[in-house]
Design an enzyme around this catalytic site. Structure first.
Site, PDB file in Angstrom:
ATOM      1  N   HIS A   1      -8.402   1.480  -4.065  1.00 49.85           N
ATOM      2  CA  HIS A   1      -9.351   1.283  -2.965  1.00 49.85           C
ATOM      3  C   HIS A   1      -9.994   2.638  -2.680  1.00 49.85           C
ATOM      4  O   HIS A   1      -9.363   3.513  -2.095  1.00 49.85           O
ATOM      5  CB  HIS A   1      -8.553   0.726  -1.764  1.00 49.85           C
ATOM      6  CG  HIS A   1      -9.318   0.653  -0.491  1.00 49.85           C
ATOM      7  ND1 HIS A   1      -8.696   0.450   0.735  1.00 49.85           N
ATOM      8  CD2 HIS A   1     -10.640   0.733  -0.214  1.00 49.85           C
ATOM      9  CE1 HIS A   1      -9.608   0.417   1.691  1.00 49.85           C
ATOM     10  NE2 HIS A   1     -10.791   0.595   1.145  1.00 49.85           N
TER      11      HIS A   1
ATOM     12  N   GLY B   1      -8.951   4.752   6.996  1.00 56.56           N
ATOM     13  CA  GLY B   1      -8.627   6.172   7.165  1.00 56.56           C
ATOM     14  C   GLY B   1      -7.137   6.412   7.389  1.00 56.56           C
ATOM     15  O   GLY B   1      -6.624   7.442   6.995  1.00 56.56           O
ATOM     16  N   PHE B   2      -6.482   5.435   7.983  1.00 58.00           N
ATOM     17  CA  PHE B   2      -5.074   5.652   8.333  1.00 58.00           C
ATOM     18  C   PHE B   2      -4.283   4.358   8.239  1.00 58.00           C
ATOM     19  O   PHE B   2      -4.823   3.283   8.506  1.00 58.00           O
ATOM     20  CB  PHE B   2      -4.968   6.191   9.767  1.00 58.00           C
ATOM     21  CG  PHE B   2      -5.755   7.446   9.970  1.00 58.00           C
ATOM     22  CD1 PHE B   2      -5.224   8.684   9.640  1.00 58.00           C
ATOM     23  CD2 PHE B   2      -7.058   7.383  10.449  1.00 58.00           C
ATOM     24  CE1 PHE B   2      -5.976   9.842   9.795  1.00 58.00           C
ATOM     25  CE2 PHE B   2      -7.819   8.539  10.609  1.00 58.00           C
ATOM     26  CZ  PHE B   2      -7.278   9.773  10.277  1.00 58.00           C
ATOM     27  N   GLY B   3      -3.022   4.503   7.882  1.00 55.79           N
ATOM     28  CA  GLY B   3      -2.114   3.369   7.946  1.00 55.79           C
ATOM     29  C   GLY B   3      -1.622   3.200   9.381  1.00 55.79           C
ATOM     30  O   GLY B   3      -1.891   4.039  10.248  1.00 55.79           O
TER      31      GLY B   3
ATOM     32  N   MET C   1     -11.735  -5.205   5.504  1.00 56.55           N
ATOM     33  CA  MET C   1     -10.918  -4.261   6.278  1.00 56.55           C
ATOM     34  C   MET C   1     -10.643  -4.855   7.654  1.00 56.55           C
ATOM     35  O   MET C   1     -11.575  -5.252   8.364  1.00 56.55           O
ATOM     36  CB  MET C   1     -11.646  -2.920   6.456  1.00 56.55           C
ATOM     37  CG  MET C   1     -11.781  -2.070   5.206  1.00 56.55           C
ATOM     38  SD  MET C   1     -10.245  -1.736   4.320  1.00 56.55           S
ATOM     39  CE  MET C   1      -9.252  -0.898   5.562  1.00 56.55           C
TER      40      MET C   1
ATOM     41  N   ASP D   1      -4.648   3.873  -1.944  1.00 54.80           N
ATOM     42  CA  ASP D   1      -5.716   4.264  -1.022  1.00 54.80           C
ATOM     43  C   ASP D   1      -6.212   5.669  -1.311  1.00 54.80           C
ATOM     44  O   ASP D   1      -5.486   6.644  -1.107  1.00 54.80           O
ATOM     45  CB  ASP D   1      -5.195   4.197   0.418  1.00 54.80           C
ATOM     46  CG  ASP D   1      -5.063   2.773   0.898  1.00 54.80           C
ATOM     47  OD1 ASP D   1      -6.041   2.015   0.766  1.00 54.80           O
ATOM     48  OD2 ASP D   1      -3.982   2.406   1.393  1.00 54.80           O
TER      49      ASP D   1
ATOM     50  N   MET E   1     -12.080   5.009  -0.794  1.00 56.14           N
ATOM     51  CA  MET E   1     -12.752   5.291   0.477  1.00 56.14           C
ATOM     52  C   MET E   1     -13.397   6.658   0.318  1.00 56.14           C
ATOM     53  O   MET E   1     -12.969   7.653   0.924  1.00 56.14           O
ATOM     54  CB  MET E   1     -11.723   5.272   1.616  1.00 56.14           C
ATOM     55  CG  MET E   1     -11.273   3.865   1.954  1.00 56.14           C
ATOM     56  SD  MET E   1      -9.722   3.820   2.870  1.00 56.14           S
ATOM     57  CE  MET E   1      -8.570   3.817   1.507  1.00 56.14           C
TER      58      MET E   1
ATOM     59  N   HIS F   1      -1.348  -1.291  -4.145  1.00 55.65           N
ATOM     60  CA  HIS F   1      -2.612  -0.885  -3.535  1.00 55.65           C
ATOM     61  C   HIS F   1      -2.593   0.636  -3.348  1.00 55.65           C
ATOM     62  O   HIS F   1      -1.661   1.191  -2.755  1.00 55.65           O
ATOM     63  CB  HIS F   1      -2.758  -1.604  -2.192  1.00 55.65           C
ATOM     64  CG  HIS F   1      -4.053  -1.368  -1.500  1.00 55.65           C
ATOM     65  ND1 HIS F   1      -5.212  -2.060  -1.821  1.00 55.65           N
ATOM     66  CD2 HIS F   1      -4.390  -0.524  -0.487  1.00 55.65           C
ATOM     67  CE1 HIS F   1      -6.193  -1.651  -1.034  1.00 55.65           C
ATOM     68  NE2 HIS F   1      -5.722  -0.709  -0.222  1.00 55.65           N
TER      69      HIS F   1
ATOM     70  N   MET G   1      -8.779   8.583  -0.382  1.00 54.95           N
ATOM     71  CA  MET G   1      -9.631   9.047   0.731  1.00 54.95           C
ATOM     72  C   MET G   1     -10.104  10.473   0.470  1.00 54.95           C
ATOM     73  O   MET G   1      -9.329  11.296  -0.011  1.00 54.95           O
ATOM     74  CB  MET G   1      -8.840   9.006   2.043  1.00 54.95           C
ATOM     75  CG  MET G   1      -8.211   7.656   2.340  1.00 54.95           C
ATOM     76  SD  MET G   1      -7.483   7.633   3.986  1.00 54.95           S
ATOM     77  CE  MET G   1      -6.608   6.057   3.933  1.00 54.95           C
TER      78      MET G   1
ATOM     79  N   GLY H   1       0.995  -1.767   4.224  1.00 53.39           N
ATOM     80  CA  GLY H   1       1.595  -0.441   4.079  1.00 53.39           C
ATOM     81  C   GLY H   1       2.812  -0.297   4.963  1.00 53.39           C
ATOM     82  O   GLY H   1       3.955  -0.415   4.511  1.00 53.39           O
ATOM     83  N   SER H   2       2.565  -0.086   6.254  1.00 48.77           N
ATOM     84  CA  SER H   2       3.672   0.154   7.191  1.00 48.77           C
ATOM     85  C   SER H   2       4.671  -0.989   7.203  1.00 48.77           C
ATOM     86  O   SER H   2       5.883  -0.755   7.317  1.00 48.77           O
ATOM     87  CB  SER H   2       3.139   0.324   8.619  1.00 48.77           C
ATOM     88  OG  SER H   2       2.020   1.149   8.619  1.00 48.77           O
TER      89      SER H   2
ATOM     90  N   SER I   1       0.853  -1.190   0.000  1.00 47.00           N
ATOM     91  CA  SER I   1       0.000   0.000   0.000  1.00 47.00           C
ATOM     92  C   SER I   1       0.887   1.237   0.000  1.00 47.00           C
ATOM     93  O   SER I   1       1.583   1.524   0.980  1.00 47.00           O
ATOM     94  CB  SER I   1      -0.890   0.007   1.249  1.00 47.00           C
ATOM     95  OG  SER I   1      -1.445   1.289   1.400  1.00 47.00           O
TER      96      SER I   1
ATOM     97  N   ASP J   1      -6.873  -5.933   4.412  1.00 47.82           N
ATOM     98  CA  ASP J   1      -6.211  -4.630   4.427  1.00 47.82           C
ATOM     99  C   ASP J   1      -6.258  -4.030   5.828  1.00 47.82           C
ATOM    100  O   ASP J   1      -7.332  -3.782   6.363  1.00 47.82           O
ATOM    101  CB  ASP J   1      -6.946  -3.718   3.423  1.00 47.82           C
ATOM    102  CG  ASP J   1      -6.328  -2.345   3.289  1.00 47.82           C
ATOM    103  OD1 ASP J   1      -5.256  -2.093   3.867  1.00 47.82           O
ATOM    104  OD2 ASP J   1      -6.940  -1.519   2.577  1.00 47.82           O
ATOM    105  N   GLY J   2      -5.065  -3.793   6.382  1.00 42.98           N
ATOM    106  CA  GLY J   2      -4.970  -3.098   7.668  1.00 42.98           C
ATOM    107  C   GLY J   2      -4.249  -3.930   8.716  1.00 42.98           C
ATOM    108  O   GLY J   2      -4.699  -5.017   9.069  1.00 42.98           O
ATOM    109  N   GLY J   3      -3.102  -3.452   9.155  1.00 41.53           N
ATOM    110  CA  GLY J   3      -2.376  -4.140  10.227  1.00 41.53           C
ATOM    111  C   GLY J   3      -1.792  -5.483   9.825  1.00 41.53           C
ATOM    112  O   GLY J   3      -1.503  -6.309  10.691  1.00 41.53           O
TER     113      GLY J   3
HETATM  114  C1  DX5 Z   1      -6.349   2.132   5.587  1.00 41.92           C
HETATM  115  C2  DX5 Z   1      -5.897   1.747   4.200  1.00 41.92           C
HETATM  116  C3  DX5 Z   1      -4.816   0.751   4.165  1.00 41.92           C
HETATM  117  C4  DX5 Z   1      -3.532   1.178   4.815  1.00 41.92           C
HETATM  118  C5  DX5 Z   1      -2.943  -0.035   5.453  1.00 41.92           C
HETATM  119  O1  DX5 Z   1      -7.514   2.868   5.498  1.00 41.92           O
HETATM  120  O2  DX5 Z   1      -6.988   1.201   3.451  1.00 41.92           O
HETATM  121  O3  DX5 Z   1      -4.579   0.276   2.852  1.00 41.92           O
HETATM  122  O4  DX5 Z   1      -2.598   1.724   3.934  1.00 41.92           O
HETATM  123  O5  DX5 Z   1      -1.842   0.349   6.181  1.00 41.92           O
HETATM  124  P1  DX5 Z   1      -1.132  -0.622   7.207  1.00 41.92           P
HETATM  125  O6  DX5 Z   1      -0.642  -1.807   6.440  1.00 41.92           O
HETATM  126  O7  DX5 Z   1      -0.037   0.240   7.750  1.00 41.92           O
HETATM  127  O8  DX5 Z   1      -2.156  -1.006   8.234  1.00 41.92           O
HETATM  128 ZN    ZN Z   2      -6.582   0.190   1.462  1.00 42.12          ZN
END
Ligand code: DX5
Ligand code: ZN
Length: 225
Positions: A66, A142-144, A137, A35, A68, A33, A37, A197-198, A8, A175-177
């Protein structure tokens, strides 16, 4: 189904996006990916079609957009023109989901649907035969960099069961964490498209991070029931 890593780019350094993305691909990422927003559906603003257009010029892998955003129908044509390959919309943000999924297909993109942590899989019963992928999800969007919500595992498993029962072929994305701690569990539950992402861009060597994550995911496949 084949396990794939979708880095991501939200967690990348936008000032060197091309190079960061390239390193993630060299590490084994086969999808990027993206994102999007809008500051309404989620409390954050990120990027739009111009960035997709630039990324399209340097990245040879599918771009997984994606969305959002509210009223996604208004933007599907622009993202498709910019070079999106896959476009997913949130069930919660889309009033006429069937229509929106057809709209995405009509623009030559693979349609996907996304559900938030509080939305049950049952909300998708009537569209599972229309989608290329379902995105579960595992954080509130909203946030990584947020913590993985474990109930996503039950939803992934439920989708895998439904897919088998109904002999469908949509792919299951999470997606997420997703990181070295959680990746084995999501793979065992049945996810095959892994957004991270992270864990890829957040620290150290991007190429190495992607490779390690993918290796852990592939090792977990072997332990699937
Ligand atoms: C959150 C995004 C994710 C985000 C995931 O709203 O949809 O794609 O980038 O980030 P990580 O992998 O850091 O949770
Ligand atoms: Zn995403």
């Amino acid at each position: 189904m084949k396990i794939e890593l979708a880095p991501s780019i939200l967690a990348s350094n936008f000032a060197q996006l091309g190079s960061d993305a390239q390193q993630a691909i060299e590490g084994g990422g086969t999808i990027l990916h993206v994102d999007v927003m809008d500051g309404h559906f989620v409390p954050n603003i990120t990027l739009g079609p111009p960035l997709v257009k630039s990324l399209r010029k340097v990245a040879k892998v599918p771009l997984d957009c994606h969305l959002m955003i509210e009223n996604p129908d208004l933007f599907v044509p622009e993202f498709a023109d910019a070079g999106a390959d896959w476009i997913s919309v949130h069930q919660e943000a889309t009033v006429h989901l069937d229509r929106t999924l057809h709209l995405i297909s009509s623009h030559g993109c693979k349609p996907g649907v996304v559900i938030n942590p509080a939305t049950p899989v049952e909300m998708l019963t009537e569209v599972l035969d229309l989608v290329h992928h379902v995105l579960v999800m595992s954080v509130n969007p909203g946030f990584g960099g947020q913590k993985f919500i474990p109930n996503a595992l039950n939803k992934i498993a439920a989708l895998a069961r439904l897919r088998a029962e109904r002999k469908l072929d949509f792919r299951i994305e999470v997606d997420g964490g997703v990181d070295l701690e959680t990746v084995a569990d999501v793979v065992k539950a049945g996810a095959e498209l892994l957004v991270a992402g992270s864990a890829v861009f957040g620290h150290g060597d991007i190429r190495g991070n992607a490779a390690k994550l993918l290796e852990a995911a592939r090792a977990a496949v072997l332990t699937r029931a």
